[in-house]
Design a protein around this motif. Structure first.
Motif, mmCIF file in Angstrom:
data_model
loop_
_atom_site.group_PDB
_atom_site.id
_atom_site.type_symbol
_atom_site.label_atom_id
_atom_site.label_comp_id
_atom_site.label_asym_id
_atom_site.label_seq_id
_atom_site.Cartn_x
_atom_site.Cartn_y
_atom_site.Cartn_z
ATOM 1 N N ALA A 1 15.095 2.388 -6.009
ATOM 2 C CA ALA A 1 14.285 3.455 -6.082
ATOM 3 C C ALA A 1 12.438 3.047 -6.584
ATOM 4 C CB ALA A 1 14.887 4.832 -6.536
ATOM 5 N N PRO A 2 12.485 2.964 -8.168
ATOM 6 C CA PRO A 2 11.196 2.293 -8.376
ATOM 7 C C PRO A 2 10.330 1.522 -7.038
ATOM 8 C CG PRO A 2 13.209 2.107 -10.153
ATOM 9 C CD PRO A 2 13.592 2.549 -8.731
ATOM 10 N N MET A 3 10.888 0.190 -6.503
ATOM 11 C CA MET A 3 10.695 -0.307 -5.754
ATOM 12 C C MET A 3 9.549 0.041 -4.244
ATOM 13 S SD MET A 3 12.860 -3.983 -5.818
ATOM 14 C CE MET A 3 12.207 -4.496 -4.289
ATOM 15 N N SER A 4 10.957 1.374 -3.889
ATOM 16 C CA SER A 4 9.937 2.535 -3.055
ATOM 17 C C SER A 4 9.331 2.864 -3.628
ATOM 18 C CB SER A 4 11.496 2.761 -2.495
ATOM 19 O OG SER A 4 12.246 2.717 -2.137
ATOM 20 N N GLU A 5 9.306 3.905 -4.667
ATOM 21 C CA GLU A 5 8.336 4.032 -4.778
ATOM 22 C C GLU A 5 6.738 3.851 -4.490
ATOM 23 O OE1 GLU A 5 8.424 7.071 -8.182
ATOM 24 O OE2 GLU A 5 10.367 6.729 -8.167
ATOM 25 N N ALA A 6 7.167 2.103 -5.862
ATOM 26 C CA ALA A 6 5.065 1.421 -5.818
ATOM 27 C C ALA A 6 5.111 1.364 -4.145
ATOM 28 C CB ALA A 6 5.891 -0.170 -6.859
ATOM 29 N N THR A 7 5.595 1.204 -3.526
ATOM 30 C CA THR A 7 5.216 0.360 -1.992
ATOM 31 C C THR A 7 4.333 1.386 -1.597
ATOM 32 O OG1 THR A 7 7.234 0.620 -1.373
ATOM 33 C CG2 THR A 7 6.924 -1.596 -2.127
ATOM 34 N N ALA A 8 5.014 2.595 -1.886
ATOM 35 C CA ALA A 8 4.223 4.169 -0.711
ATOM 36 C C ALA A 8 3.257 4.355 -1.539
ATOM 37 C CB ALA A 8 5.459 4.937 -1.258
ATOM 38 N N GLU A 9 3.156 4.062 -2.490
ATOM 39 C CA GLU A 9 1.847 4.480 -3.248
ATOM 40 C C GLU A 9 0.787 3.732 -3.243
ATOM 41 O OE1 GLU A 9 2.830 5.354 -7.719
ATOM 42 O OE2 GLU A 9 2.613 7.587 -7.453
ATOM 43 N N THR A 10 0.619 1.943 -3.494
ATOM 44 C CA THR A 10 0.246 1.279 -3.496
ATOM 45 C C THR A 10 -0.586 1.444 -1.524
ATOM 46 O OG1 THR A 10 1.095 -0.565 -5.012
ATOM 47 C CG2 THR A 10 -0.387 -1.453 -2.506
ATOM 48 N N LYS A 11 0.251 1.519 -0.960
ATOM 49 C CA LYS A 11 0.143 2.016 0.684
ATOM 50 C C LYS A 11 -0.696 3.470 1.004
ATOM 51 C CE LYS A 11 -0.046 -0.030 5.257
ATOM 52 N NZ LYS A 11 -0.418 -1.201 4.955
ATOM 53 N N HIS A 12 -0.190 4.565 0.463
ATOM 54 C CA HIS A 12 -0.652 5.533 1.007
ATOM 55 C C HIS A 12 -1.837 6.404 -0.665
ATOM 56 C CE1 HIS A 12 1.127 4.580 4.183
ATOM 57 N NE2 HIS A 12 3.053 4.822 3.781
ATOM 58 N N GLY A 13 -0.893 5.852 -2.003
ATOM 59 C CA GLY A 13 -1.829 6.522 -2.602
ATOM 60 C C GLY A 13 -0.822 7.240 -3.769
ATOM 61 N N THR A 14 -1.639 7.800 -4.548
ATOM 62 C CA THR A 14 -0.245 8.888 -5.870
ATOM 63 C C THR A 14 0.395 9.759 -4.398
ATOM 64 O OG1 THR A 14 -1.873 9.133 -7.287
ATOM 65 C CG2 THR A 14 -0.364 10.210 -7.405
ATOM 66 N N LEU A 15 1.338 9.735 -4.630
ATOM 67 C CA LEU A 15 2.773 10.467 -3.928
ATOM 68 C C LEU A 15 3.307 12.169 -4.205
ATOM 69 C CD1 LEU A 15 5.265 8.269 -2.902
ATOM 70 C CD2 LEU A 15 3.550 8.599 -2.051
ATOM 71 N N THR A 16 2.707 12.943 -4.015
ATOM 72 C CA THR A 16 3.435 14.393 -4.358
ATOM 73 C C THR A 16 4.107 14.345 -4.862
ATOM 74 O OG1 THR A 16 4.298 15.278 -2.525
ATOM 75 C CG2 THR A 16 1.226 15.075 -3.243
ATOM 76 N N ASP A 17 4.808 15.346 -5.445
ATOM 77 C CA ASP A 17 6.350 15.805 -6.005
ATOM 78 C C ASP A 17 7.161 15.907 -5.529
ATOM 79 O OD1 ASP A 17 4.966 15.423 -9.095
ATOM 80 O OD2 ASP A 17 5.094 17.276 -9.047
ATOM 81 N N ASP A 18 6.794 16.351 -3.834
ATOM 82 C CA ASP A 18 7.981 16.029 -3.371
ATOM 83 C C ASP A 18 7.956 14.994 -2.500
ATOM 84 O OD1 ASP A 18 9.657 17.996 -1.142
ATOM 85 O OD2 ASP A 18 8.006 17.264 0.222
ATOM 86 N N GLU A 19 7.237 14.626 -2.041
ATOM 87 C CA GLU A 19 7.084 12.951 -2.171
ATOM 88 C C GLU A 19 7.964 11.945 -2.610
ATOM 89 O OE1 GLU A 19 3.220 13.425 1.039
ATOM 90 O OE2 GLU A 19 3.216 11.953 -1.000
ATOM 91 N N ARG A 20 7.421 12.596 -3.801
ATOM 92 C CA ARG A 20 8.595 11.653 -4.779
ATOM 93 C C ARG A 20 10.089 11.321 -4.291
ATOM 94 N NH1 ARG A 20 5.868 8.413 -8.341
ATOM 95 N NH2 ARG A 20 4.252 10.032 -8.235
ATOM 96 N N GLU A 21 10.091 13.085 -4.748
ATOM 97 C CA GLU A 21 11.681 13.295 -4.497
ATOM 98 C C GLU A 21 12.376 12.267 -3.061
ATOM 99 O OE1 GLU A 21 13.438 13.840 -7.179
ATOM 100 O OE2 GLU A 21 11.791 14.133 -8.585
ATOM 101 N N ARG A 22 11.769 13.049 -2.707
ATOM 102 C CA ARG A 22 12.110 12.318 -1.155
ATOM 103 C C ARG A 22 12.760 11.268 -0.465
ATOM 104 N NH1 ARG A 22 8.981 15.046 3.452
ATOM 105 N NH2 ARG A 22 10.430 14.583 4.758
ATOM 106 N N VAL A 23 11.185 10.378 -1.436
ATOM 107 C CA VAL A 23 11.788 8.825 -1.044
ATOM 108 C C VAL A 23 13.093 8.361 -2.110
ATOM 109 C CG1 VAL A 23 10.303 6.355 -1.868
ATOM 110 C CG2 VAL A 23 8.901 8.388 -0.899
ATOM 111 N N ARG A 24 12.672 8.891 -3.608
ATOM 112 C CA ARG A 24 14.000 8.479 -4.141
ATOM 113 C C ARG A 24 15.227 8.410 -2.931
ATOM 114 N NH1 ARG A 24 11.874 11.243 -9.999
ATOM 115 N NH2 ARG A 24 10.680 9.921 -9.901
ATOM 116 N N ALA A 25 15.383 9.751 -2.760
ATOM 117 C CA ALA A 25 16.756 10.436 -2.459
ATOM 118 C C ALA A 25 17.337 9.279 -0.649
ATOM 119 C CB ALA A 25 16.309 11.827 -1.396
#
Length: 246
Positions: free
Chosen positions: A136-160
């Protein structure tokens, strides 16, 4: 015309009330252990068992399946690693990888999880020991590196999505393992109805389903990242427009 093997009027459906107790308890967000034990007592009493008989059944089930609780031994270790910055170090490391994307990361994890589960290595992975501290942390990090800061909803969806990827890989991978309980249960069901099947044949028929699950879930991962990318692009366009107007 043959008579039915079981008279439906003689079947006692009251023990099924335990299922309703589990659903109600989880819906009310009660303690899971308390809900399961209470549902067990409700089911036993509905089946006309005495409280001592219910306790005897619960005790036997616990002693016979106590090895399933071994994963609890990993929780203190994971807790210490997280306390000392495992999540932060993981995110920093993955952010330095060029070309890494959330889709590639999760699809690779899905493939590895499914493959290992097909070989019977179902304990290599899981929510507490792999998804929460690493995937989950690696998925969040790759998403933020590629697309910038995630919203709270997006962060929860990535973790899910990370947790769901583990579930899909395990569920559809272990059906290919010939010694998995579900495969043996299918074999026993067919044998009771006069159809003899080898466990290997049953497991092989699970391969097409596993492939379909892999393709469908990979597409779902890609769709989630595409949604995040579109939102990031809209935000960038709005910032550029506001800057131009200023």
């Amino acid at each position: 015309m043959t008579e039915p093997l079981v008279n439906a009027s003689l079947v006692n459906y009251w023990p099924l009330i335990g299922v309703a107790a589990v659903v109600l308890g989880f819906a009310l967000r009660l303690n899971p252990a308390l809900v399961v034990v209470a549902a067990g007592f409700i089911t036993g009493l509905a089946a006309k068992l005495s409280p001592l008989e219910v306790l005897d059944i619960l005790g036997k089930a616990f002693t016979e399946k106590r090895f399933l609780l071994l994963f609890l031994a990993t929780l203190p270790v994971i807790g210490l690693l997280e306390r000392h910055g495992l999540k932060e170090h993981t995110q920093a490391w993955i952010a330095r990888l060029r070309g890494a994307t959330m889709t590639r990361l999760l699809v690779i994890y899905l493939f590895v999880r499914q493959l290992l589960s097909a070989l019977g290595l179902t304990s290599v992975g899981g929510h507490p020991q792999t998804v929460r501290p690493l995937v989950a942390p690696m998925s969040e990090a790759t998403a933020e590196t590629k697309h910038g800061t995630l919203t709270d909803d997006e962060r929860e969806r990535v973790r899910a999505m990370a947790a769901g990827t583990d579930n899909v890989g395990l569920f559809f991978g272990e059906d290919i393992f010939i010694a998995f309980g579900a495969v043996l249960l299918i074999q026993a069901f067919f044998a009771d109805n006069g159809i003899e099947l080898e466990p290997l044949k049953i497991a092989l028929w699970g391969i097409p389903t596993a492939i379909c699950a892999f393709v469908i879930h990979s597409w779902r991962i890609h769709r989630l990242e595409r949604t995040i990318a579109l939102r990031a692009a809209r935000d960038a366009a709005e910032r550029a427009s506001n800057k131009g107007e200023a």
